[in-house]
Design a protein around this motif. Structure first.
Motif, PDB file in Angstrom:
ATOM      1  N   ARG A  98       0.954  -1.106   0.104  1.00 20.82           N
ATOM      2  CA  ARG A  98      -0.076  -0.095   0.075  1.00 20.82           C
ATOM      3  C   ARG A  98       0.882   1.330   0.199  1.00 20.82           C
ATOM      4  O   ARG A  98       0.540   2.516  -0.545  1.00 20.82           O
ATOM      5  N   LEU A  99       1.863   1.128   0.757  1.00 25.07           N
ATOM      6  CA  LEU A  99       2.958   2.276   0.666  1.00 25.07           C
ATOM      7  C   LEU A  99       3.461   2.467  -0.832  1.00 25.07           C
ATOM      8  O   LEU A  99       3.516   3.787  -1.231  1.00 25.07           O
ATOM      9  N   PHE A 100       3.997   1.352  -1.384  1.00 19.99           N
ATOM     10  CA  PHE A 100       4.308   1.632  -2.512  1.00 19.99           C
ATOM     11  C   PHE A 100       3.564   2.278  -3.932  1.00 19.99           C
ATOM     12  O   PHE A 100       3.877   3.069  -4.429  1.00 19.99           O
ATOM     13  N   LEU A 101       2.426   1.649  -3.632  1.00 15.39           N
ATOM     14  CA  LEU A 101       1.446   2.167  -4.455  1.00 15.39           C
ATOM     15  C   LEU A 101       0.795   3.544  -4.171  1.00 15.39           C
ATOM     16  O   LEU A 101       0.592   4.410  -5.213  1.00 15.39           O
ATOM     17  N   PHE A 102       0.835   3.899  -3.030  1.00 12.45           N
ATOM     18  CA  PHE A 102       0.692   5.529  -2.344  1.00 12.45           C
ATOM     19  C   PHE A 102       1.852   6.409  -3.121  1.00 12.45           C
ATOM     20  O   PHE A 102       1.248   7.430  -3.681  1.00 12.45           O
ATOM     21  N   ARG A 103       2.787   5.838  -3.023  1.00 11.92           N
ATOM     22  CA  ARG A 103       4.091   6.731  -3.547  1.00 11.92           C
ATOM     23  C   ARG A 103       4.042   6.520  -5.075  1.00 11.92           C
ATOM     24  O   ARG A 103       4.422   7.699  -5.667  1.00 11.92           O
ATOM     25  N   ARG A 104       3.706   5.899  -5.721  1.00  7.34           N
ATOM     26  CA  ARG A 104       3.559   5.689  -7.241  1.00  7.34           C
ATOM     27  C   ARG A 104       2.341   6.747  -7.565  1.00  7.34           C
ATOM     28  O   ARG A 104       2.725   7.349  -8.572  1.00  7.34           O
ATOM     29  N   ALA A 105       1.596   6.547  -6.748  1.00  7.99           N
ATOM     30  CA  ALA A 105       0.100   7.354  -7.185  1.00  7.99           C
ATOM     31  C   ALA A 105       0.594   8.757  -7.176  1.00  7.99           C
ATOM     32  O   ALA A 105       0.211   9.571  -8.021  1.00  7.99           O
ATOM     33  N   VAL A 106       1.271   9.239  -5.990  1.00  5.69           N
ATOM     34  CA  VAL A 106       1.446  10.707  -5.762  1.00  5.69           C
ATOM     35  C   VAL A 106       2.648  11.274  -6.622  1.00  5.69           C
ATOM     36  O   VAL A 106       2.803  12.428  -7.117  1.00  5.69           O
ATOM     37  N   ARG A 107       3.277  10.169  -7.431  1.00 11.86           N
ATOM     38  CA  ARG A 107       4.275  10.546  -8.408  1.00 11.86           C
ATOM     39  C   ARG A 107       3.626  10.735  -9.572  1.00 11.86           C
ATOM     40  O   ARG A 107       4.073  11.821 -10.390  1.00 11.86           O
ATOM     41  N   ILE A 108       2.900   9.874 -10.117  1.00 11.28           N
ATOM     42  CA  ILE A 108       2.366  10.152 -11.426  1.00 11.28           C
ATOM     43  C   ILE A 108       1.073  10.788 -11.763  1.00 11.28           C
ATOM     44  O   ILE A 108       0.639  11.366 -12.798  1.00 11.28           O
ATOM     45  N   VAL A 109       0.179  10.594 -10.645  1.00  9.24           N
ATOM     46  CA  VAL A 109      -1.409  10.854 -10.859  1.00  9.24           C
ATOM     47  C   VAL A 109      -1.732  12.183 -11.004  1.00  9.24           C
ATOM     48  O   VAL A 109      -2.346  12.923 -11.834  1.00  9.24           O
ATOM     49  N   PRO A 110      -1.064  12.916 -10.079  1.00  9.12           N
ATOM     50  CA  PRO A 110      -1.686  14.583 -10.005  1.00  9.12           C
ATOM     51  C   PRO A 110      -1.269  15.299 -11.214  1.00  9.12           C
ATOM     52  O   PRO A 110      -2.159  15.786 -11.934  1.00  9.12           O
ATOM     53  N   LEU A 111      -0.208  15.082 -11.857  1.00 11.01           N
ATOM     54  CA  LEU A 111       0.333  15.718 -13.122  1.00 11.01           C
ATOM     55  C   LEU A 111      -0.637  15.198 -14.128  1.00 11.01           C
ATOM     56  O   LEU A 111      -1.084  15.707 -14.995  1.00 11.01           O
ATOM     57  N   TYR A 112      -0.784  13.712 -14.277  1.00 18.83           N
ATOM     58  CA  TYR A 112      -1.523  12.952 -15.405  1.00 18.83           C
ATOM     59  C   TYR A 112      -2.916  13.490 -15.273  1.00 18.83           C
ATOM     60  O   TYR A 112      -3.626  13.987 -16.440  1.00 18.83           O
ATOM     61  N   ALA A 371       8.409  24.349 -15.605  1.00 15.89           N
ATOM     62  CA  ALA A 371       7.488  24.945 -14.928  1.00 15.89           C
ATOM     63  C   ALA A 371       6.379  24.036 -14.173  1.00 15.89           C
ATOM     64  O   ALA A 371       6.096  23.985 -12.988  1.00 15.89           O
ATOM     65  N   SER A 372       6.072  22.824 -14.943  1.00 16.41           N
ATOM     66  CA  SER A 372       5.060  21.852 -14.351  1.00 16.41           C
ATOM     67  C   SER A 372       5.760  21.153 -13.444  1.00 16.41           C
ATOM     68  O   SER A 372       5.143  20.737 -12.491  1.00 16.41           O
ATOM     69  N   TYR A 373       7.108  20.933 -13.434  1.00 19.34           N
ATOM     70  CA  TYR A 373       7.846  20.088 -12.406  1.00 19.34           C
ATOM     71  C   TYR A 373       7.696  20.735 -11.151  1.00 19.34           C
ATOM     72  O   TYR A 373       7.128  20.158 -10.107  1.00 19.34           O
ATOM     73  N   TYR A 378       6.814  18.468  -8.163  1.00 20.49           N
ATOM     74  CA  TYR A 378       7.582  18.618  -6.924  1.00 20.49           C
ATOM     75  C   TYR A 378       6.675  18.896  -5.674  1.00 20.49           C
ATOM     76  O   TYR A 378       6.650  18.191  -4.744  1.00 20.49           O
ATOM     77  N   PRO A 379       5.650  19.752  -5.566  1.00 21.92           N
ATOM     78  CA  PRO A 379       4.730  19.763  -4.506  1.00 21.92           C
ATOM     79  C   PRO A 379       3.946  18.398  -4.304  1.00 21.92           C
ATOM     80  O   PRO A 379       3.941  18.087  -3.102  1.00 21.92           O
ATOM     81  N   SER A 380       3.565  17.859  -5.323  1.00 23.82           N
ATOM     82  CA  SER A 380       2.610  16.425  -4.918  1.00 23.82           C
ATOM     83  C   SER A 380       3.614  15.399  -4.454  1.00 23.82           C
ATOM     84  O   SER A 380       3.346  14.365  -3.842  1.00 23.82           O
ATOM     85  N   SER A 381       5.064  15.441  -4.766  1.00 22.10           N
ATOM     86  CA  SER A 381       6.038  14.295  -4.364  1.00 22.10           C
ATOM     87  C   SER A 381       6.128  14.655  -2.733  1.00 22.10           C
ATOM     88  O   SER A 381       6.355  13.812  -1.964  1.00 22.10           O
ATOM     89  N   LEU A 382       5.700  15.921  -2.057  1.00 22.12           N
ATOM     90  CA  LEU A 382       5.885  16.243  -0.811  1.00 22.12           C
ATOM     91  C   LEU A 382       4.742  15.195  -0.127  1.00 22.12           C
ATOM     92  O   LEU A 382       4.960  15.183   1.294  1.00 22.12           O
TER      93      LEU A 382
END
Length: 403
Positions: A98-112, A371-373, A378-382
């Motif tokens: 669940r931690l792995f999926l959570f971290r993957r989700a906050v990595r790709i989902v917000p921008l996508y 700018a997107s990063y 970056y904020p979503s990675s926090l």
């Protein structure tokens, strides 16, 4: 470790940071190649007389049409599988799924999600619009729809495969760890992990072979040849690289000269696949699994090397590592940027203006991705900080960790 911090652990940490920079440099090259590839596709002319490349040289056309998506699959699978490979082969624990999926989700989902909603709304200004396309993209299922697979965000079909890989890894990774724990000999544990990776690589190859030669499915049937059942081999190759590097540990490291030779021969092999890539050829049918193996060779020659390899400094160049840093944003936004510039008449006409179009798209897309990063990625990675290493939610106000 010495008081000055120059002991073995410090050296290992420095080497790890160096390899991370080199991987980031490779990501930058691959992201740049992806942008050029899609501009090349945009400027390729198809008419009754056939297809016409935007460049005259067939050698250059083969380079421009070279697909690097398998490289991203291999790198992603390699990095994400390392912890499972270490746990299965050498013992230890892994983080909860669940931690792995959570971290993957906050990595790709917000921008996508942001990109999908922005692009979809601009192309569907009146409700109800194409709601099927929107729903499929938001659920990462558009790769299974032959009509919608390249809608909205064309390159984002690959994110469907990434998500499928994440789900597969959190299921297969712990299974591999449990299967290896009773085995007393390290060689047996390595064999189990390597055998699993080999099986995951072979199954998609068999699928493609049966589809192409058994049933004669045309290569334009995207759901057959672009789905995870056909493309998982790239991830399996990256998983195999993780198992190989963990199994070898510090042994078998390449010297600079043979490492450089392999690093030259591997992309040369991918280039040959692109040159020979015609629908009637087997190299076209099996381009992606073959390219994945060659990318593994390239990465192994860079990651598992001893001594100083001078040309690696090129991979650590600041402009290239910057492209690697913003590569996901560049991947997401470059096609909408290119198409919008084309609609506004800001790109030169086909096909003679190809190189000017490449320059213009990069001049707009790279700052936009930067700018997107910083604004989105970056904020979503926090959000990583919302959970601790065991996957439990942090209660920052109480100063405690709660479930």
């Amino acid at each position: 470790m010495t008081a000055t911090g120059t002991g073995p652990r410090s050296e290992e940490s420095t080497a790890a940071r160096s390899k991370a920079k080199e991987l980031q440099g490779f990501r930058g090259i691959a992201a740049l190649s992806t942008v050029v590839f899609h501009v090349w596709q945009q400027y390729h002319v198809y008419d009754a007389a056939g297809s016409h490349s935007p460049v005259d040289s067939p050698y250059l056309a083969s380079l421009l049409s070279l697909e690097v998506i398998d490289f991203f699959f291999v790198v992603s699978a390699y990095l994400l599988t390392l912890s499972y490979a270490r746990a299965a082969i050498d013992g230890g624990s892994t983080r909860p799924g669940r931690l792995f999926l959570f971290r993957r989700a906050v990595r790709i989902v917000p921008l996508y999600f942001l990109a999908v909603l922005v692009v979809w709304s601009t192309r569907n200004p009146q409700l109800a619009g194409n709601w099927q396309d929107l729903l499929e993209h938001l659920t990462f299922t558009h790769v299974f729809d032959r009509a919608q697979i390249f809608y909205t965000l064309g390159p984002a079909w690959s994110l469907s495969l990434e998500v499928a890989f994440y789900l597969a890894l959190v299921a297969l990774g712990p299974l591999a760890v449990r299967a290896c724990r009773p085995l007393r000999h390290r060689g047996a544990r390595v064999a189990v992990c390597a055998g699993g990776c080999l099986l995951l690589f072979v199954l998609p190859v068999v699928w493609v072979a049966v589809a192409r030669y058994g049933y004669g499915v045309p290569h334009t049937d995207w759901t057959v040849y672009f789905g995870p059942q056909a493309r998982f081999g790239g991830f399996a190759a990256g998983m195999g690289l993780a198992v190989l590097t963990v199994a070898l540990g510090g042994r078998g490291r390449l010297r600079p000269v043979p490492a450089t030779a392999l690093a030259v021969l591997a992309p040369a092999g991918v280039y040959w696949l692109s040159w020979d890539s015609r629908p009637e050829n087997a190299t076209f049918t099996f381009y992606h699994p073959l390219a994945s193996l060659l990318w593994v060779v390239l990465l192994f020659a860079v990651l598992h090397v001893t001594g100083t390899v001078r040309w690696h400094a090129l991979l650590r160049a600041r402009w290239l590592t910057h492209l690697g840093l913003v590569s996901y944003s560049l991947f997401i936004w470059h096609e909408p940027v290119m198409l919008q510039l084309f609609r506004w008449g800001l790109l030169p006409g086909r096909p003679d203006g190809f190189w000017w179009a490449v320059a213009i798209v990069l001049l707009v897309a790279v700052p936009f991705a930067t700018a997107s990063y910083w604004v989105v990625e970056y904020p979503s990675s926090l959000l990583y900080r919302l959970r601790d290493g065991s996957g439990r939610r942090r209660d920052f106000y109480a100063g405690a960790v709660t479930r």
